[in-house]
Design an enzyme around this catalytic site. Structure first.
Site, PDB file in Angstrom:
ATOM      1  N   ASN A  58      49.176  98.152  43.579  1.00  0.00           N
ATOM      2  CA  ASN A  58      49.637  96.930  44.373  1.00  0.00           C
ATOM      3  C   ASN A  58      49.661  97.198  45.932  1.00  0.00           C
ATOM      4  O   ASN A  58      49.085  98.016  46.373  1.00  0.00           O
ATOM      5  CB  ASN A  58      50.888  96.475  43.796  1.00  0.00           C
ATOM      6  CG  ASN A  58      51.965  97.423  44.619  1.00  0.00           C
ATOM      7  OD1 ASN A  58      51.794  98.611  44.800  1.00  0.00           O
ATOM      8  ND2 ASN A  58      53.203  96.829  44.851  1.00  0.00           N
ATOM      9  N   CYS A 118      51.373  97.605  48.247  1.00  0.00           N
ATOM     10  CA  CYS A 118      52.064  98.686  49.286  1.00  0.00           C
ATOM     11  C   CYS A 118      51.879  99.868  48.640  1.00  0.00           C
ATOM     12  O   CYS A 118      52.412 100.884  48.953  1.00  0.00           O
ATOM     13  CB  CYS A 118      53.422  98.290  49.241  1.00  0.00           C
ATOM     14  SG  CYS A 118      53.627  96.982  50.461  1.00  0.00           S
ATOM     15  N   GLU A 138      53.027 101.240  45.743  1.00  0.00           N
ATOM     16  CA  GLU A 138      54.048 102.105  44.781  1.00  0.00           C
ATOM     17  C   GLU A 138      53.841 101.670  43.320  1.00  0.00           C
ATOM     18  O   GLU A 138      54.468 102.458  42.403  1.00  0.00           O
ATOM     19  CB  GLU A 138      55.376 101.612  45.240  1.00  0.00           C
ATOM     20  CG  GLU A 138      55.797 100.332  44.976  1.00  0.00           C
ATOM     21  CD  GLU A 138      55.421  99.077  45.550  1.00  0.00           C
ATOM     22  OE1 GLU A 138      55.748  97.833  45.533  1.00  0.00           O
ATOM     23  OE2 GLU A 138      54.465  99.169  46.531  1.00  0.00           O
TER      24      GLU A 138
END
Length: 779
Positions: free
Chosen positions: A273, A275, A277
């Site tokens: 995704n 970011c 994570e």
């Protein structure tokens, strides 16, 4: 459902009103925070009716309690959309990008639908044939991944996400793709591909070649043939160099990610995704939520400890909540619904970790803190699996269980993954705690309230300690505000300095160690930014990348202070002073005697003040003249809100230009027509607004002072047709206007500030966040 008043900070209420609470057609908030929590709890608990013996009302009460007590909060789309027409509750999606024109533009279309629904998207462009490769079907040549990334970027720019969240993407390319060098450099100009975070997918083969100072193969993804070789060290050095310059690209260790892929028979993970994570399969989504660790620090007499029983109870309820979200979610695509329901991935993480350490009296950069991190996360991971096992007994295992690693282990789970460490951004603001597992960003903040009042806010635990020790004073608060840290302040004892450390007080190695400690007990990945001081070297960055690989991280994102044109970390006013001194020295050395000098301001000026309605309230504009003509402009906002520093900065520069002999007409020409997102939005419902922005209002006031006012509709030359045109303006133009005219915010800041409220931005978890108003670049 009993709804006692939720204990929220004033800032949390502001963010909720701005971004989460339901508004009527006129933009008036018609929902309380308590009603929001009830709306979400009831909507999610409806999933319970699918399962025999479950009581939706009972679980709605339980879900409400853990949210209202701020022990747990789900990701923003769930808070925004649960119980509302949109109904899309997921934050994370990954879409495939096939090596065909149809596949590429299908993915663009799918991304637009996801962005419109409030989600962010990740893509791997590694399947696309390299630039210059032959396309047999047309006889032409391929334009390569970078060109198509720009198409995706433009599409994201043009999509408005339901008025609450902005599109964000992750772009990934394998290190063995023939176009990898172009990819590494593609954001060298930070005004390019602005809606993407980018990461290089590093393979184990590459790391082995790097270790042995060897070359490695580049592979054409279309033909599967070797298309060339590169020296691993030279590619790695380029990645380091670009990251040192502006923070991108990040890196992910793609083979390590797939080593822990829970469903390898279903497919290979190729992207994350926005970011980083949440590694996901193509067409997969994930629902995230975070435990507020501060709520589980209990004091019994003189002893302060973690209440693991209470934490266990909250983890079990949170896992059930997130599993219910999967059932009630309205998915933007059928393919996403099918894949999500087949794997039922959830991502339970944490926030307030740094604040928890402070409450326990433990420095963030210490072995004891690493030990606490492992204890906490191993406990949450274990109990989340226990909760998932219990749900599997009630509801059955996830449908792809037969194709998962858990079949061989004989572990029956409801969810293919249960844990993720996400950047918590706005939900940590709502909870009033530090973000994710990040250190505290700053110990003191400056806010502007009412007309000209200035308020210094200090970290509440620091304020308490200073008062208990008899150290608190306004002078000390000013010092902390100026520095952004306690380091170097003699009045503060060393034991307090050790515990109250900020992101920039902590060496990069400790950032990586903390990320690795949490990764050890996290199914998915850990979103974390490794902060570097401005004077860090490329060698420092290289050491962190290698350490992240050595310690078992699945990826790493770094940011060197002041390395971007749009600064996102600001330690305090002293940096600005240093830059100013350096600039002055260089100007003196250049002997710039021929520069334009403004005439002195006379002791007496004459003029007038007018009140102009803008999107933030009333703007009072004073235009003064002397014997040589117009010589200065003053502005003042008549109520709280808005961007007073922007108007003040604009006025000062105008006054300087006027006294330096710049033609008033030229200044007016530059100011008129500048647009403000906030003012344009208000025009549709407030006919008193006749200007496009504060600068536009100042320009028109100057023009009126020249005696050239063209009055239409009362007091301006903005017609009703103009108003309608600007209200109907498409989102792409608004976004571009907003980027071109950011809000400068605080006077003592030396970097980029929030485009919506003017407060300094933080770089955390691979994203950019404003802890004042909740703005996030990644959402």
């Amino acid at each position: 459902m009993k709804k006692g008043k939720i204990n929220l900070t004033e800032n949390a209420r502001v963010v909720l009103e701005k971004r989460y609470l339901i508004k009527d057609e006129n933009g008036k908030v018609i929902e309380t925070p308590e009603e929001l929590m009830e709306r979400v709890a009831r909507a999610v608990a409806k999933a319970e009716s699918k399962y025999p013996g479950a009581d939706p009302d009972k679980w709605a009460e339980k879900f409400y309690d853990i949210m209202a007590e701020l022990k747990f909060l789900p990701n923003s789309p769930t808070l925004m959309n649960a119980g509302r027409e949109l109904g899309q509750l997921s934050a994370c999606f990954v879409l495939p990008v096939e090596d065909s024109m149809e596949g590429i533009f299908d993915s663009i279309k799918y991304a637009a639908l996801i962005h419109k629904s409030g989600g962010g998207t990740g893509f791997s462009f590694s399947r696309l044939r390299p630039k210059g490769a032959t396309v047999k079907s047309t006889g032409g040549v391929a334009s390569g991944p970078i060109s198509f990334m720009k198409v995706f970027n433009a599409a994201t720019e043009a999509v408005k996400q339901g008025g609450t969240r902005r599109g964000a993407n992750m772009g990934i390319l394998r290190v063995d793709h023939p176009d990898i060098l172009d990819f590494i450099r593609c954001k060298e100009d930070d005004k390019e591909i602005t809606n993407f975070n980018i990461s290089v997918a590093i393979t184990d083969k590459f790391m082995e070649a790097l270790k042995n100072d060897e070359t490695y193969d580049l592979v054409d993804p279309h033909t599967k043939k070797v298309a060339g070789k590169l020296k691993a060290r030279e590619v790695f050095d380029l990645i380091v160099d670009m990251a040192w310059k502006n923070g991108e690209p990040g890196i992910i260790f793609i083979d390590r990610i797939n080593k822990y892929n829970p469903t390898p028979e279903v497919g290979e993970i190729e992207s994350t995704n926005p970011c980083g994570e949440q590694p996901l399969l193509p067409f997969e989504s994930c629902n995230l939520g975070s435990i507020n660790l501060v709520k589980f620090v209990k004091k019994s007499g003189e002893k302060i400890e973690i209440d693991y029983e209470d934490l266990k109870d909250t983890v079990h309820k949170a896992v059930r909540f997130l599993d219910d979200v999967i059932d009630v979610n309205v998915y933007p695509l059928k393919e996403i619904e099918e894949m999500t329901l087949s794997n039922r991935k959830i991502g339970l993480g944490v926030m307030g970790f740094a604040d928890m350490l402070i409450a326990l009296g433990i420095p963030y950069n210490s072995d004891e803190a690493l030990k606490i991190a492992e204890e906490i996360m191993s406990f949450i991971d274990k109990e989340s699996k226990n909760a998932s096992c219990e749900l599997a007994k009630e509801r059955g295992v996830f449908p792809n269980w037969e194709k998962s690693i858990y079949k061989e282990k004989g572990i029956k789970l409801r969810n293919a993954t249960t844990t993720t460490i996400a950047p918590t951004g706005t939900i940590s603001i709502i909870a009033g705690v530090s973000s994710g597992i990040e250190p505290v960003f700053a110990l003191a903040f400056e806010r502007h309230v009412l007309d000209n009042q200035r308020l210094v806010e200090i970290h509440p635990m620091l304020e308490q300690v200073l008062k208990e020790r008899g150290l608190y004073s306004e002078e000390l608060m000013e010092k902390i505000l100026e520095r952004g840290t306690l380091q170097g302040i003699e009045e503060v004892p060393e034991d307090i300095k050790r515990v109250f450390v900020t992101a920039h007080d902590i060496s990069p190695e400790w950032h990586v160690k903390m990320q690795a400690a949490f990764q050890k007990y996290t199914d998915n990945a850990v979103s974390k930014t490794v902060n570097f001081p401005q004077n860090a070297t490329r060698e420092d960055v290289k050491k962190v990348y290698l350490l992240a690989y050595e310690l078992g991280c699945k990826g790493v994102t770094i940011y060197r202070d002041r390395s971007r044109e749009e600064q996102v970390l600001n330690k305090g006013a002293k940096i600005e002073k240093k830059v100013k001194e350096e600039t002055t020295e260089s100007q003196e050395e250049a002997n710039m005697d021929d520069k334009i000098k403004p005439r002195p301001r006379p002791n007496v000026t004459y003029g007038s003040t007018e009140k102009v309605k803008i999107g933030c309230g009333n703007l009072y504009i004073t235009v003064n003249s002397d014997e040589n003509g117009i010589c200065e402009v003053f502005t003042n906002l008549g109520r709280a809100g808005g961007c007073p520093s922007q108007s003040e900065a604009t006025s000062r520069l105008i006054s300087l230009a006027l006294r330096a002999g710049i033609d008033v007409k030229a200044i007016v020409e530059q100011l008129k027509g500048i647009r403000c997102h906030s003012t344009l939005r208000q025009m549709a419902t407030n006919k008193d607004i006749k200007v496009l922005s504060c600068p536009d209002a100042i320009g028109r006031a100057l023009e009126r002072s020249m005696g050239k006012t063209i009055v239409v509709n009362g007091n301006s030359d903005v017609s009703e047709a103009d108003i309608k045109r600007y209200v109907d303006i498409n989102n792409e133009e608004l976004e571009k206007a907003n980027k071109k005219k950011p809000n400068p915010g605080k006077n003592n800041s030396n970097g980029a500030l929030c485009p919506e409220c003017g407060h300094e931005l933080e770089h955390e978890g691979g994203c950019v966040v404003c802890r004042s108003c909740g703005y996030s670049k990644c959402s």
